[in-house]
Design a protein around this motif. Structure first.
Motif, mmCIF file in Angstrom:
data_model
loop_
_atom_site.group_PDB
_atom_site.id
_atom_site.type_symbol
_atom_site.label_atom_id
_atom_site.label_comp_id
_atom_site.label_asym_id
_atom_site.label_seq_id
_atom_site.Cartn_x
_atom_site.Cartn_y
_atom_site.Cartn_z
ATOM 1 N N TYR A 1 0.623 -1.266 0.308
ATOM 2 C CA TYR A 1 -0.393 0.042 0.179
ATOM 3 C C TYR A 1 0.503 1.468 -0.557
ATOM 4 O O TYR A 1 1.513 1.473 0.416
ATOM 5 N N MET B 1 0.649 5.705 1.076
ATOM 6 C CA MET B 1 -0.204 6.466 1.694
ATOM 7 C C MET B 1 0.316 7.619 1.967
ATOM 8 O O MET B 1 1.107 7.896 2.074
ATOM 9 N N GLN C 1 -0.314 11.337 3.194
ATOM 10 C CA GLN C 1 -1.077 12.708 4.524
ATOM 11 C C GLN C 1 -0.819 14.055 4.022
ATOM 12 O O GLN C 1 -0.129 14.394 3.715
ATOM 13 N N THR D 1 -5.788 11.432 4.803
ATOM 14 C CA THR D 1 -5.130 9.951 4.929
ATOM 15 C C THR D 1 -5.466 9.585 3.575
ATOM 16 O O THR D 1 -6.995 9.164 3.379
ATOM 17 N N ARG E 1 -5.013 6.211 1.205
ATOM 18 C CA ARG E 1 -4.656 4.741 0.844
ATOM 19 C C ARG E 1 -5.101 4.451 -0.008
ATOM 20 O O ARG E 1 -6.128 3.852 -0.294
ATOM 21 N N TYR E 2 -3.746 3.396 -0.850
ATOM 22 C CA TYR E 2 -3.915 2.786 -1.808
ATOM 23 C C TYR E 2 -3.748 1.516 -2.322
ATOM 24 O O TYR E 2 -1.822 2.115 -1.641
ATOM 25 N N GLN F 1 -0.301 -0.538 -4.625
ATOM 26 C CA GLN F 1 0.414 0.237 -5.546
ATOM 27 C C GLN F 1 0.054 0.111 -7.009
ATOM 28 O O GLN F 1 0.116 0.787 -7.744
ATOM 29 N N GLU G 1 -9.177 3.991 0.402
ATOM 30 C CA GLU G 1 -9.272 4.371 1.886
ATOM 31 C C GLU G 1 -9.282 6.157 2.009
ATOM 32 O O GLU G 1 -7.544 6.216 1.918
#
Length: 337
Positions: A123, A125, A127, A151, A153-154, A156, A164
């Motif tokens: 993942y 991320m 921020q 934030t 999140r995904y 790669q 998310e």
């Protein structure tokens, strides 16, 4: 990542089933230390043996093979994870030729993809801090403008288009062969094919809101996917975290943070108060319920809080004060309805 993660990446590399981001992660690890480079070279030697010999079926012993491999790769002393996979562990298996290769790499790789275990993606991320916005381009070409204190999140490799979000972001999703794009945010699930929209999902707020600019957006509760709303351009939806309920509901000036503009076209003062809260991050309360029905008109490019409050107080004949860190709007509703 630990030893097991890099072993998996080596196996994916040798089998030809590795994504671009994973290959880059593996190469960074290899280039970080000459010992890591030797590990990869030993693995490549072992792998090449399988091209010239018949490999017996070790499928029944795949879990045991992995356990044996972990034992061999464990550090000799203490419990601290070794930064480099020990070369002796690989060399010890050279004598077993193709069978060893299968146990070390081929067997584990087949086991990993057999469905007995789930593949854990790598993942990324992103921020943002307070008063910071960032624009992210995802692997499929979609873009995300991330608001402050948020934030994203995904995975790669992005084989599955799912992200998310905690906080707020504006999405511009590109179409990709009919594949859905999903945002998971504080219990809400937003699904699209290709469109632009805003999602606000801060942990300390009681609801998640979604506002559509173009295309169509489906919003549902993660735990109750059957209960959902379909939003078209100009419409907004709200997910109540406590009730786990989704409904279509107006959201005033949802994109003000991105466009630096607040516009009120004869809107109820209750909605105006919420929009001010969202934009300036300061609680606004009405002294009595009747004030919520008063209506306000005004346009504020590059809004300033004090200027807005003064305009509301003057045009609606109301009093606005600050009490206990909150902005309180007071007055007789009869004068502003």
């Amino acid at each position: 990542m630990n030893q097991r993660d890099y072993l998996e990446l080596i196996g994916r590399h040798l089998s030809g089933d590795i994504g671009k981001a994973e290959r880059e992660a593996l190469m960074r690890w290899v280039e970080a230390d000459p010992a890591n480079q030797r590990v990869l070279e030993e693995a490549e030697k072992l792998w090449s043996i399988t091209e010239t010999v018949d490999v017996p079926d070790f499928s029944a012993g795949k879990p045991a093979a992995w356990n044996l491999l972990e034992e061999r790769l464990a550090p000799e002393h203490g419990t601290h994870e070794a930064p480099v996979i020990e070369l002796f562990a690989w060399k010890a298996y050279l004598r077993y030729a193709a069978a060893a290769v299968f146990l070390l790499l081929g067997g584990y790789w087949l086991y990993w993809n057999s469905g007995l275990v789930e593949h854990t993606p790598v993942y990324a991320m992103v921020q943002t801090a307070g008063e910071e916005e960032r624009t992210i381009t995802l692997p499929d070409g979609s873009t995300v403008v991330l608001n402050e204190n948020s934030t994203l999140r995904y995975p790669q490799d992005f084989d599955v288009r799912e992200v998310e979000l905690t906080g707020e972001a504006f999405f511009e999703v590109v179409k990709r062969n009919g594949m859905a794009f999903t945002i998971l945010s504080e219990g809400a699930q937003t699904t699209v094919l290709g469109t632009s929209f805003n999602v606000r999902a801060y942990p300390d707020e009681p609801e998640v809101t979604v506002t559509v600019e173009t295309g169509k957006v489906e919003v549902a509760a993660v735990q109750k996917e059957a209960e959902k709303v379909l939003l078209i351009p100009g419409k907004s939806g709200r997910y109540d975290k406590m009730l786990e309920k989704v409904e279509e509901a107006p959201v005033s000036n949802a994109l003000a943070w991105k466009n630096d503009r607040l516009l009120f076209n004869n809107q109820p003062l209750g909605e105006v108060a919420k929009a001010i809260e969202r934009y300036f991050g300061q609680k606004v309360v009405l002294a009595n319920d009747q004030l919520a029905n008063c209506r306000f008109m005004g346009e504020f490019p590059n809004p300033k809080l004090r200027e807005m409050l003064d305009a509301i107080a003057f045009t609606m004949e109301l009093e606005i004060v600050e009490e206990n860190g909150q902005i309180v709007i007071k007055g007789d509703a009869a004068y502003c309805q």
